[in-house]
Design an enzyme around this catalytic site. Structure first.
Site, PDB file in Angstrom:
ATOM      1  N   ARG A  48       0.816  -1.225   0.000  1.00 46.46           N
ATOM      2  CA  ARG A  48       0.000   0.000   0.000  1.00 46.46           C
ATOM      3  C   ARG A  48       0.843   1.265   0.000  1.00 46.46           C
ATOM      4  O   ARG A  48       0.329   2.361  -0.218  1.00 46.46           O
ATOM      5  CB  ARG A  48      -1.007   0.017   1.157  1.00 46.46           C
ATOM      6  CG  ARG A  48      -2.021   1.147   1.021  1.00 46.46           C
ATOM      7  CD  ARG A  48      -3.127   1.125   2.067  1.00 46.46           C
ATOM      8  NE  ARG A  48      -2.641   0.789   3.386  1.00 46.46           N
ATOM      9  CZ  ARG A  48      -1.958   1.611   4.173  1.00 46.46           C
ATOM     10  NH1 ARG A  48      -1.660   2.830   3.774  1.00 46.46           N
ATOM     11  NH2 ARG A  48      -1.553   1.205   5.357  1.00 46.46           N
ATOM     12  N   TYR A 102     -15.397  10.529 -19.715  1.00 42.06           N
ATOM     13  CA  TYR A 102     -15.749   9.160 -19.349  1.00 42.06           C
ATOM     14  C   TYR A 102     -16.821   9.226 -18.253  1.00 42.06           C
ATOM     15  O   TYR A 102     -16.714  10.046 -17.321  1.00 42.06           O
ATOM     16  CB  TYR A 102     -14.488   8.458 -18.847  1.00 42.06           C
ATOM     17  CG  TYR A 102     -14.739   7.083 -18.292  1.00 42.06           C
ATOM     18  CD1 TYR A 102     -15.076   6.023 -19.129  1.00 42.06           C
ATOM     19  CD2 TYR A 102     -14.638   6.830 -16.932  1.00 42.06           C
ATOM     20  CE1 TYR A 102     -15.306   4.765 -18.620  1.00 42.06           C
ATOM     21  CE2 TYR A 102     -14.859   5.569 -16.416  1.00 42.06           C
ATOM     22  CZ  TYR A 102     -15.199   4.547 -17.268  1.00 42.06           C
ATOM     23  OH  TYR A 102     -15.421   3.301 -16.759  1.00 42.06           O
ATOM     24  N   ASP A 174      -6.704  12.447 -19.292  1.00 38.44           N
ATOM     25  CA  ASP A 174      -6.981  11.013 -19.335  1.00 38.44           C
ATOM     26  C   ASP A 174      -6.560  10.548 -20.725  1.00 38.44           C
ATOM     27  O   ASP A 174      -7.209  10.863 -21.721  1.00 38.44           O
ATOM     28  CB  ASP A 174      -8.474  10.784 -19.082  1.00 38.44           C
ATOM     29  CG  ASP A 174      -8.850   9.304 -19.045  1.00 38.44           C
ATOM     30  OD1 ASP A 174      -8.144   8.503 -19.686  1.00 38.44           O
ATOM     31  OD2 ASP A 174      -9.855   8.972 -18.391  1.00 38.44           O
ATOM     32  N   LYS A 199      -7.475  -0.863 -19.989  1.00 35.89           N
ATOM     33  CA  LYS A 199      -7.719  -0.779 -21.427  1.00 35.89           C
ATOM     34  C   LYS A 199      -6.464  -1.179 -22.210  1.00 35.89           C
ATOM     35  O   LYS A 199      -6.047  -2.305 -22.126  1.00 35.89           O
ATOM     36  CB  LYS A 199      -8.226   0.616 -21.779  1.00 35.89           C
ATOM     37  CG  LYS A 199      -9.333   1.122 -20.828  1.00 35.89           C
ATOM     38  CD  LYS A 199     -10.598   0.271 -20.863  1.00 35.89           C
ATOM     39  CE  LYS A 199     -11.519   0.509 -19.684  1.00 35.89           C
ATOM     40  NZ  LYS A 199     -11.889   1.889 -19.443  1.00 35.89           N
TER      41      LYS A 199
END
Ligand SMILES: *Cc1c(COP(=O)(O)O)cnc(C)c1O
Length: 389
Positions: A48, A102, A174, A199
């Site tokens: 993390r 998006y 993006d 993607k």
């Protein structure tokens, strides 16, 4: 060798790889450990904390692909987007967002920002004046997405980057639809480049991940916030993503070639009324895309004529799969009205130009003749059905 001297496919295969000193294996070993010796308490290695061996190695590869100093990998594209936004915005700040976004990003803004007292404006269009009009005295960030989902609108990256510099704003993009193969916004002066690695970076419809590329200073700021939000990616998936990126260059270039040919073909079909692809001369963003993109990408969308019911059409496809996601090696198709833009109202969708007849098409690496035949056959079958019933 410094990655800046290497060509795309070499970076994809080799940059950031971990040498297997113990067994001399050909690929990076996978370190799944969540616990590391605390000898050096300055580093505190822990998944993390985004600093395990595999996370750091893959960050180098993704940073090199985007011509960035550094990168950080997340558990999803939305984790990358939300963490980056919260790293640079606080109560009372304002953000300028491009109108066409998006769906998930749009929802993040309209559903969450009020709770934190962060103000936002969506631009009315994508020209310089539209962005200027939206900037306020408390604006801190300007955010774009190009080519955008689902109409492949193209925004002038250089224009946005220079506006951001002029008004002292952080610029974010993006870059998911273009992928680092086709577009490197840092070269045009953008500060923060974000990817849904689900993607093109993943490319096989089996990985959910995100990535952010920027200067070391900006990544350090995002990293500080990321540790608190905890959107880390499992090292196993990090390792799979490294494997996927080895073929990123050849996959995306094959998709570029396929999409361009297919878009040209679809444009000639009488039952397809509109084709949105930035590589078509008829697309309003064509000239701009030619300037700022190295390839036009594998994404397009098209509208069927009134005679062809889009739901029946998708059912008749044999190769092209109906799918929520995109950018895999297999061709997929989706109705934005039912998926990415489903949470928007009908009015909001119309305002973004997303009609119910629109289909978003992610072109894979299959042979283009087979893809075209699949589309033509499905149209013919729907027509026959309409005539006989
Ligand atoms: C899919 C997608 C996202 C969100 O990514 P997830 O990995 O699903 O969280 C963000 N932006 C664009 C353009 C996308 O296509």
């Amino acid at each position: 060798m410094k990655s800046k001297n290497l060509k795309l496919n070499t970076i994809c295969v080799h940059t950031g790889e971990i040498k297997d000193e113990q067994f001399k294996g050909a690929i990076s070993p996978l370190y799944m450990s969540t616990s590391y010796a605390y000898e050096n308490m300055d580093i505190k290695q822990y998944p993390r904390n985004f600093n395990t061996p595999n996370q750091r190695a893959l960050s180098k590869k993704i940073a090199a692909l985007e011509h960035a100093e550094d990168a950080i990998i997340f558990s999803s594209g939305m984790a990358a987007i939300s963490t980056s936004l919260f790293a640079f915005l606080k109560k009372g700040d304002h953000i300028v967002m491009q109108k066409q976004l998006y769906g998930g990003t749009h929802n993040l803004i309209v559903k969450e920002f009020d709770k934190f007292g962060i103000e936002y404006s969506f631009t009315s269009g994508s020209e310089e004046q539209d962005f200027k009009n939206a900037i306020q005295p408390n604006t801190k960030v300007i955010y774009i997405e190009t080519p955008s989902n689902p109409l492949l609108s193209v925004v002038d990256i250089k224009m946005v980057a220079s506006l951001a510099k002029k008004y002292n704003l952080i610029s974010m993009i993006d870059n998911t639809f273009a992928s680092p193969v086709n577009q490197n916004p840092i070269d045009f002066g953008i500060d923060i480049v974000i990817h849904s690695a689900t993607k093109y970076l993943g490319g096989h419809s089996d990985i959910l991940a995100g990535a952010v590329c920027a200067s070391s200073e900006h990544i350090a700021q995002i990293h500080g916030v990321a540790i608190n939000f905890g959107g880390t990616l499992s090292d196993f998936t990090v390792w799979l993503l490294e494997r996927s990126i080895k073929t990123l260059g050849i996959r995306v270039k094959a998709q570029n070639r396929n999409a361009k040919q297919i878009a040209k073909h679809l444009k000639k079909l009488p039952d397809i009324t509109k084709v949105y692809y930035p590589g078509l001369k008829s697309h309003p963003g064509y000239e701009l895309a030619k300037e700022q993109m190295k390839g036009f990408g594998g994404m397009m969308s098209f509208e069927l004529s009134q005679e062809i019911d889009p739901v029946a059409f998708v059912k008749k496809l044999k190769l092209i799969k109906p799918s929520m996601s995109l950018a895999g090696v297999e061709s997929t198709i989706v109705s934005p009205t039912k998926t990415s833009h489903a949470l928007l109202s009908a009015e909001e969708r119309m305002a973004q130009g997303v009609s119910d007849r629109l289909l978003r098409f992610s072109v894979g690496i299959e042979h283009r003749d087979d893809i075209i035949a699949d589309i033509e056959n499905a149209i013919a079958k729907v027509k026959k059905q309409t005539v006989t019933t």
